[in-house]
Design a protein around this motif. Structure first.
Motif, short mmCIF file in Angstrom:
data_model
loop_
_atom_site.label_atom_id
_atom_site.label_comp_id
_atom_site.label_asym_id
_atom_site.label_seq_id
_atom_site.Cartn_x
_atom_site.Cartn_y
_atom_site.Cartn_z
N ALA A 5 0.85 -1.19 0.00
CA ALA A 5 0.00 0.00 0.00
C ALA A 5 0.88 1.24 0.00
CB ALA A 5 -0.92 -0.01 1.22
N TYR A 6 0.29 2.37 -0.30
CA TYR A 6 0.99 3.65 -0.34
C TYR A 6 0.38 4.53 0.74
CZ TYR A 6 2.93 7.90 -2.53
OH TYR A 6 3.63 9.06 -2.80
N ARG A 86 -3.65 9.81 8.76
CA ARG A 86 -2.86 9.15 7.72
C ARG A 86 -3.79 8.63 6.63
NH1 ARG A 86 2.00 5.85 10.48
NH2 ARG A 86 2.80 7.58 11.72
N LEU A 87 -3.29 8.62 5.39
CA LEU A 87 -4.05 8.12 4.26
C LEU A 87 -3.33 6.91 3.67
CD1 LEU A 87 -4.73 11.50 2.39
CD2 LEU A 87 -6.06 10.46 4.25
N ILE A 88 -4.05 5.81 3.51
CA ILE A 88 -3.48 4.60 2.92
C ILE A 88 -4.23 4.31 1.62
CG2 ILE A 88 -3.11 2.12 3.17
CD1 ILE A 88 -2.81 2.55 6.16
N PHE A 89 -3.47 4.24 0.52
CA PHE A 89 -4.05 3.96 -0.79
C PHE A 89 -3.84 2.48 -1.12
CE2 PHE A 89 -3.26 8.42 -0.68
CZ PHE A 89 -4.25 9.00 -1.46
N VAL A 90 -4.94 1.82 -1.54
CA VAL A 90 -4.91 0.40 -1.90
C VAL A 90 -5.70 0.22 -3.19
CG1 VAL A 90 -4.68 -0.44 0.48
CG2 VAL A 90 -6.96 -0.10 -0.50
N ARG A 91 -5.53 -0.93 -3.79
CA ARG A 91 -6.27 -1.26 -5.02
C ARG A 91 -7.57 -1.95 -4.64
NH1 ARG A 91 -5.71 -1.18 -10.15
NH2 ARG A 91 -3.63 -0.30 -10.07
N THR A 105 0.50 -0.82 -7.20
CA THR A 105 1.69 -1.06 -8.02
C THR A 105 2.57 0.19 -8.04
OG1 THR A 105 0.68 -0.26 -10.07
CG2 THR A 105 0.35 -2.60 -9.53
N TYR A 106 3.79 0.04 -8.48
CA TYR A 106 4.67 1.20 -8.59
C TYR A 106 4.17 2.15 -9.68
CZ TYR A 106 7.75 -0.66 -5.11
OH TYR A 106 8.25 -1.11 -3.91
N HIS A 111 1.68 7.47 -10.75
CA HIS A 111 0.49 8.24 -11.12
C HIS A 111 0.08 9.17 -9.98
CE1 HIS A 111 -3.32 9.22 -12.97
NE2 HIS A 111 -3.93 8.84 -11.86
N PHE A 112 0.10 8.68 -8.72
CA PHE A 112 -0.22 9.52 -7.57
C PHE A 112 0.73 10.71 -7.49
CE2 PHE A 112 -1.71 5.57 -5.08
CZ PHE A 112 -2.99 5.69 -5.59
#
Length: 127
Positions: A5-6, A86-91, A105-106, A111-112
């Motif tokens: 995750a990001y 905090r913000l966690i980005f997932v697919r 993905t990287y 893109h972010f």
């Protein structure tokens, strides 16, 4: 099994916005739940669709905490949201009955970093 995750957060020691790739265990939904709460430093969380493929996970009580960063995030649909913590980005992984959490993905991260519209508005008030 691990997912990637990001995470975006505000480092109060350096007073800078930080980002990092995190790995979380998700063999069971309980394990993923514990991992998310640990990384968010929260007791609960909620999901927000950033796009049809990407979700943002954020502390569900972020605005109630003292000196928590407040972000303004414009999603790919054009709508703007204020989020605290905090913000966690997932697919988003669509299944027959539900949507599961999957790895970023990287390419997503690139893109972010180049296209995301996000502002740090400040922090929540001290109590």
């Amino acid at each position: 099994m691990m997912i990637q995750a990001y995470m975006l957060y505000f480092d109060t020691d350096t007073t800078k916005l930080k980002a990092e790739v995190i790995k979380m265990r998700n063999e069971t939904s309980d394990e993923l739940d514990r991992e998310l709460k640990h990384h968010l430093v929260s007791d609960g969380y909620e999901f927000l669709d950033y796009s049809s493929e990407i979700a943002v996970i954020v502390d569900d009580r972020g605005f109630e905490k003292t000196l928590n960063p407040v972000f303004e995030l414009t999603c790919e649909y054009g709508d703007t949201h204020r989020l605290a913590g905090r913000l966690i980005f997932v697919r988003n992984i669509e299944n027959e009955d539900s949507v599961d959490v999957g790895s970023i993905t990287y390419e997503d991260i690139f893109h972010f970093r180049t296209g995301m519209v996000i502002k740090l508005l400040g922090v929540t008030k001290e109590k």
